[in-house]
Scaffold this active site. Structure first.
Site, PDB file in Angstrom:
ATOM      1  N   LYS A  28     -13.878   7.732   3.129  1.00 52.38           N
ATOM      2  CA  LYS A  28     -14.556   6.491   2.723  1.00 52.38           C
ATOM      3  C   LYS A  28     -13.546   5.367   2.915  1.00 52.38           C
ATOM      4  CE  LYS A  28     -15.311   3.644  -0.062  1.00 52.38           C
ATOM      5  NZ  LYS A  28     -15.077   2.193   0.207  1.00 52.38           N
ATOM      6  N   GLU A  86      -1.955   7.207  -4.967  1.00 49.91           N
ATOM      7  CA  GLU A  86      -0.877   6.310  -4.552  1.00 49.91           C
ATOM      8  C   GLU A  86      -1.340   4.912  -4.950  1.00 49.91           C
ATOM      9  OE1 GLU A  86       0.876   3.714  -3.249  1.00 49.91           O
ATOM     10  OE2 GLU A  86       0.445   4.166  -1.144  1.00 49.91           O
ATOM     11  N   CYS A 145       1.789  -1.627  -0.792  1.00 51.42           N
ATOM     12  CA  CYS A 145       2.095  -0.912  -2.035  1.00 51.42           C
ATOM     13  C   CYS A 145       3.596  -0.863  -2.276  1.00 51.42           C
ATOM     14  CB  CYS A 145       1.503   0.490  -1.994  1.00 51.42           C
ATOM     15  SG  CYS A 145       1.771   1.323  -0.432  1.00 51.42           S
ATOM     16  N   GLU A 184       1.614  -6.227 -10.419  1.00 50.33           N
ATOM     17  CA  GLU A 184       1.555  -6.244  -8.960  1.00 50.33           C
ATOM     18  C   GLU A 184       0.696  -7.423  -8.500  1.00 50.33           C
ATOM     19  OE1 GLU A 184      -0.649  -3.057  -6.892  1.00 50.33           O
ATOM     20  OE2 GLU A 184       1.118  -2.858  -5.615  1.00 50.33           O
TER      21      GLU A 184
END
Ligand code: NAI
Ligand code: MG
Length: 529
Positions: A223, A298, A332, A431
């Protein structure tokens, strides 16, 4: 697809049954996409009836979504719609899982590791053959400067090469047991694996997760992110062209809360690989727990670059800047916190600030240092963090520019360096996922370690010092899945295990660790006494 096979899915016309089309050649598809790029007349969002519609790939065939619904595909560079993708439903996911299971128990499952490896190597070559078209498409769909799109496509080819070459080198072991029994530990695939992919590095993350899963013998349901599905659809078509059996790799595009959630919770899925936000990661793990299957998560980071006063400023400068601006900071592993020893603070910040002031954000095809953010929400997110910094009177040391001819509808933000940022401020703790670097001072080694480990995340860390013993001491205290000494990122490091501590997630991708993650063991005990 040719215009003749193009399904009108903007209304109720095709709602009843998904229509199946014969697979057009990947070459034709990519060439078509290129033409469309050139011909696109920047239509306004919402007008979706004249765009190419990319269908799902299930069981080796192109199929519309079961609901017939589509989603617009937006170019972040100008905010305009230029294609549509299928809006996948629970039904589409179920069909894809069934197709994957059939492949696992059939044609795909019957292949030897050598044959699987060869197919991956062929796909790697096909990706290289179409690299410039794939990169251009990726760049348009995600807003990446074109050379970053090329780097991603090259990395995808390398992942496929690495895992293709590794397929026949993954083996189990024997264990000494009773003299009357022979014990073999077999490394076996999970079965059907689900891959939920984000928009920041679509083809790279596809490569590291789907490449490894296929090498290990799993059949995959993928997906992609609703903001960046096109390149993955193209690669899946190339896979069919080079001879992957139908159903080995199925792609269902659509929204996270529908297609993504259905995949995460599907009882026919044996393992899930997810890269994305911690919030969605929690949801995925909870959904997988209902079926008692494993997950790799992750989930990003707030990675620190620790700079001691004796560090080589010349060599760290380009690396530290690139680590936060690559892909507009939507990475990331972005090095988003600069921790500097107090005595070197002014010197380092001034040098980094000079570089920041020279950075430009602009249209992806201009190939500047930065492109736009992926979408309006991500642009707002970055602006909200910058506004919070400004309200709290944090110092803006330097910011780059948005080029004058950047389309007004694009999602551009200026790269920004924030100075003397308190370690507790949210711009240092959370973040941002944008081109925002904060600089904070530390006093000694212990302070540096405390600050570096002082967020809930733990993905990557960098340590810069000419003192080899100190670098090593500090590096080994970092609570992060990857630690770099006098370097950072190392060009993606396909071979290097990657993953997080804490809020950055768990499980490992890349390298052989990543390959093992897509297997489990079966202990075979054979009596011969
Ligand atoms: P997200 O985590 O919601 O999306 C990532 C993927 O998960 C997409 O394919 C999405 O469709 C899917 N998804 C979303 N909700 C789902 C659900 N309920 N069930 C199953 N799948 C679902 O991330 P989003 O909203 O695109 O970005 C928000 C923030 O997440 C970013 O600002 C960034 O901080 C972080 N992020 C981190 C990434 C990383 O590389 N670690 C990648 C993308 C986002
Ligand atoms: Mg897009």
């Amino acid at each position: 697809m040719s215009t003749a096979t193009l399904q009108k899915t903007n209304g109720k016309s095709s709602a009843a049954r998904p229509k199946q089309g014969k697979l057009p050649s990947a070459k034709a598809k990519i060439a078509k996409a290129k033409d469309e790029r050139i011909d696109a007349k920047s239509p306004s969002p919402g007008r979706t009836d004249s765009f190419p519609i990319e269908q799902n790939i299930i069981g080796g065939r192109m199929v519309a979504s079961a609901s017939g619904e589509t989603l617009p595909v937006i170019a972040p560079g100008d905010g305009n719609v230029f294609a549509e993708i299928a809006s996948g439903t629970a039904e589409d996911i179920s069909r894809a899982v069934t197709a994957a299971r059939r492949a696992f128990e059939g044609g795909w499952g019957r292949l030897t590791a050598i044959e699987r490896g060869r197919l991956l190597l062929k796909l790697s070559q096909a990706v290289l053959d179409y690299a410039s078209d794939l990169a251009a498409l990726e760049s348009r769909d995600t807003g990446k400067p074109i050379s970053q799109g090329k780097a991603d496509v090259t990395a995808l080819a390398r992942y496929l090469e690495y895992y293709g070459s590794a397929a026949d080198k993954l083996h189990g072991e024997t264990i000494p047991f009773l003299n009357t029994h022979l014990v073999s530990i077999l490394r076996v695939p999970h079965g059907v694996t689900g891959h939920i992919i984000p928009w920041n590095y679509p083809v790279q993350i596809f490569g590291r997760s789907v490449g490894a899963a296929l090498a290990a013998g799993n059949a995959c349901v993928v997906k992609p992110a609703e903001d960046a599905s096109l390149s993955i659809l193209k690669v899946a078509r190339l896979a069919l062209e080079v001879g992957f059996p139908e159903g080995a790799m199925n792609i269902v595009t659509g929204l996270g809360r529908t297609a993504g959630a259905s995949l995460a919770g599907h009882p026919g899925v044996d393992f899930i690989s997810f890269t994305g936000s911690p919030q969605t990661g929690t949801f995925i793990q909870s959904a997988a727990a209902q079926n008692h299957v494993g997950v790799t998560l992750e989930l990003g980071g707030k990675s620190a670059q620790v700079v001691f006063a004796d560090a080589d400023l010349e060599s760290l400068m380009p690396v530290v800047v690139n680590a936060i601006i690559q892909n507009g900071g939507q990475t990331c592993s972005a090095g988003s916190r600069l921790l500097i020893e107090r005595s070197a603070y002014e010197r380092v910040v001034e040098a980094v600030g000079k570089r920041f002031a020279a950075l430009r954000a602009g249209p992806p095809e201009r190939d500047l240092e930065l492109g736009p953010m992926i979408n309006a929400a991500q642009k707002r997110r970055v602006e909200t963090y910058l506004a919070a910094a400004s309200e709290d009177h944090l110092e803006t040391v330097a910011s780059g520019t948005i080029v004058k001819d950047a389309p007004k509808g694009g999602y551009y933000v200026p790269p920004t360096l924030i100075g003397q940022a308190p370690a507790t401020h949210k711009i240092v703790q959370e973040e941002v996922f944008g081109p925002v670097l904060t600089a904070t001072t530390f006093d000694d080694e212990a302070d540096a370690i405390r600050l570096a480990n002082g967020t809930p995340y733990g993905l990557v860390a960098g340590v810069w010092s000419r003192d080899a013993k100190r670098s090593l001491r500090v590096a080994r205290k970092m609570r992060a899945g990857q630690v770099f000494v006098n370097s950072y990122g190392a060009g993606g490091g396909i071979e290097l295990p990657f993953g997080g501590f804490g809020r950055s997630g768990h499980g490992r991708e890349k390298g052989f660790e990543g390959l093992r993650e897509f297997t489990t063991t079966q202990t075979l005990v054979m009596a011969h006494g």
